[in-house]
Structures are given as structure tokens and as C-alpha cells.
Design a protein around this motif. Structure first.
Motif, PDB file in Angstrom:
ATOM      1  N   TYR A  56      75.510 -21.200 111.493  1.00 33.90           N
ATOM      2  CA  TYR A  56      77.054 -20.856 111.105  1.00 33.90           C
ATOM      3  C   TYR A  56      77.540 -21.802 109.755  1.00 33.90           C
ATOM      4  CZ  TYR A  56      76.740 -20.704 116.691  1.00 33.90           C
ATOM      5  OH  TYR A  56      76.865 -21.207 117.398  1.00 33.90           O
ATOM      6  N   ASN A  57      78.637 -20.636 109.649  1.00 35.00           N
ATOM      7  CA  ASN A  57      79.054 -21.133 108.098  1.00 35.00           C
ATOM      8  C   ASN A  57      79.542 -22.037 108.358  1.00 35.00           C
ATOM      9  OD1 ASN A  57      78.469 -18.633 106.865  1.00 35.00           O
ATOM     10  ND2 ASN A  57      80.505 -18.035 107.580  1.00 35.00           N
ATOM     11  N   THR A  58      78.767 -22.922 107.519  1.00 39.34           N
ATOM     12  CA  THR A  58      78.340 -25.009 107.133  1.00 39.34           C
ATOM     13  C   THR A  58      79.428 -24.926 106.006  1.00 39.34           C
ATOM     14  OG1 THR A  58      76.977 -25.375 108.743  1.00 39.34           O
ATOM     15  CG2 THR A  58      78.087 -26.872 107.483  1.00 39.34           C
ATOM     16  N   ASP A  59      80.711 -26.496 106.198  1.00 38.19           N
ATOM     17  CA  ASP A  59      81.104 -26.723 104.937  1.00 38.19           C
ATOM     18  C   ASP A  59      80.011 -27.629 104.128  1.00 38.19           C
ATOM     19  OD1 ASP A  59      83.405 -25.310 104.942  1.00 38.19           O
ATOM     20  OD2 ASP A  59      84.306 -27.354 105.352  1.00 38.19           O
ATOM     21  N   VAL A  60      79.460 -27.532 102.132  1.00 34.83           N
ATOM     22  CA  VAL A  60      78.827 -28.438 101.817  1.00 34.83           C
ATOM     23  C   VAL A  60      78.942 -28.405 101.131  1.00 34.83           C
ATOM     24  CG1 VAL A  60      76.967 -26.676 103.277  1.00 34.83           C
ATOM     25  CG2 VAL A  60      77.399 -26.004 100.849  1.00 34.83           C
TER      26      VAL A  60
END
Length: 108
Positions: free
Chosen positions: A83-87
């Protein structure tokens, strides 16, 4: 962004999802994982909620830190899907840690 690989690193025996971005020659770290560890959350949902509150507070303060954060597809600890994850990269992460009220971050 071209991700060469993603790995799980450990901080005090707690997992932090990381990814090496080849194009930028830089490591990125899951913000939710770091927030969860520093705020001593028992699960990913609590960590996600804390990150949401912190993100809103930083936006309200006019911080560019949240704006400069990227998203990468990372494997979820819940179901193993990506999943798109804040990094954040190392520099962004260190600034972010200073904003987290926690005994572990030194920002109490």
C-alpha cells in the motif's frame, strides 16, 4: 521513484519498514512505524492515528515537512499487501522525530 528493494529494519526490537530508492540513492522509512515506536503504540492502527493527528498539527503550524514527505508502496504488516505509505528520508525523519511528544524522541 524506482525502488530497488524494501526491507524491515529493527529499532529496539521493533520493525520499521524501509526502502532504498535507487534514483535518489537514499533510504526512506515508514513514518507510521517510527511514530508507533516513539509513541509506544500497541498496534499499527494506533500508530496510524497518531501520525494523522501529528500530520494535521504540522500542517496547521505551516510546516513544510509534511508537504515534502513522499509515499512509496510498502508491504503492510497486517495482510502482506503493498500500500502507499507515507515515508521520509533520514533528514526529514530526524526533523519529524523532534515534533513527536515522546520520552524516546526527547521532545517531551
Amino acid at each position: 521513484m524506482q525502488m530497488a528493494n524494501d526491507k524491515v529494519q529493527l529499532f529496539e526490537d521493533q520493525p520499521i519498514r524501509t526502502a532504498w530508492v535507487e534514483d535518489e540513492e537514499e533510504w526512506y522509512f515508514s513514518i507510521v512505524d517510527v511514530v508507533g515506536i516513539l509513541t509506544e503504540q500497541p498496534d499499527i492502527d494506533g500508530a496510524r492515528n497518531n501520525w494523522k493527528v501529528l500530520k494535521n498539527r504540522l500542517k496547521d503550524e505551516g510546516s513544510q515537512l509534511v508537504t515534502n514527505c513522499h509515499q512509496l508502496k510498502m508491504r503492510s504488516p497486517k495482510d502482506g499487501k503493498r500500500y502507499n505509505t507515507d515515508v521520509a528520508n533520514t533528514e526529514q525523519l530526524l526533523r519529524l522525530i523532534q515534533s513527536i511528544p515522546s520520552k524516546k524522541s526527547g521532545a517531551v
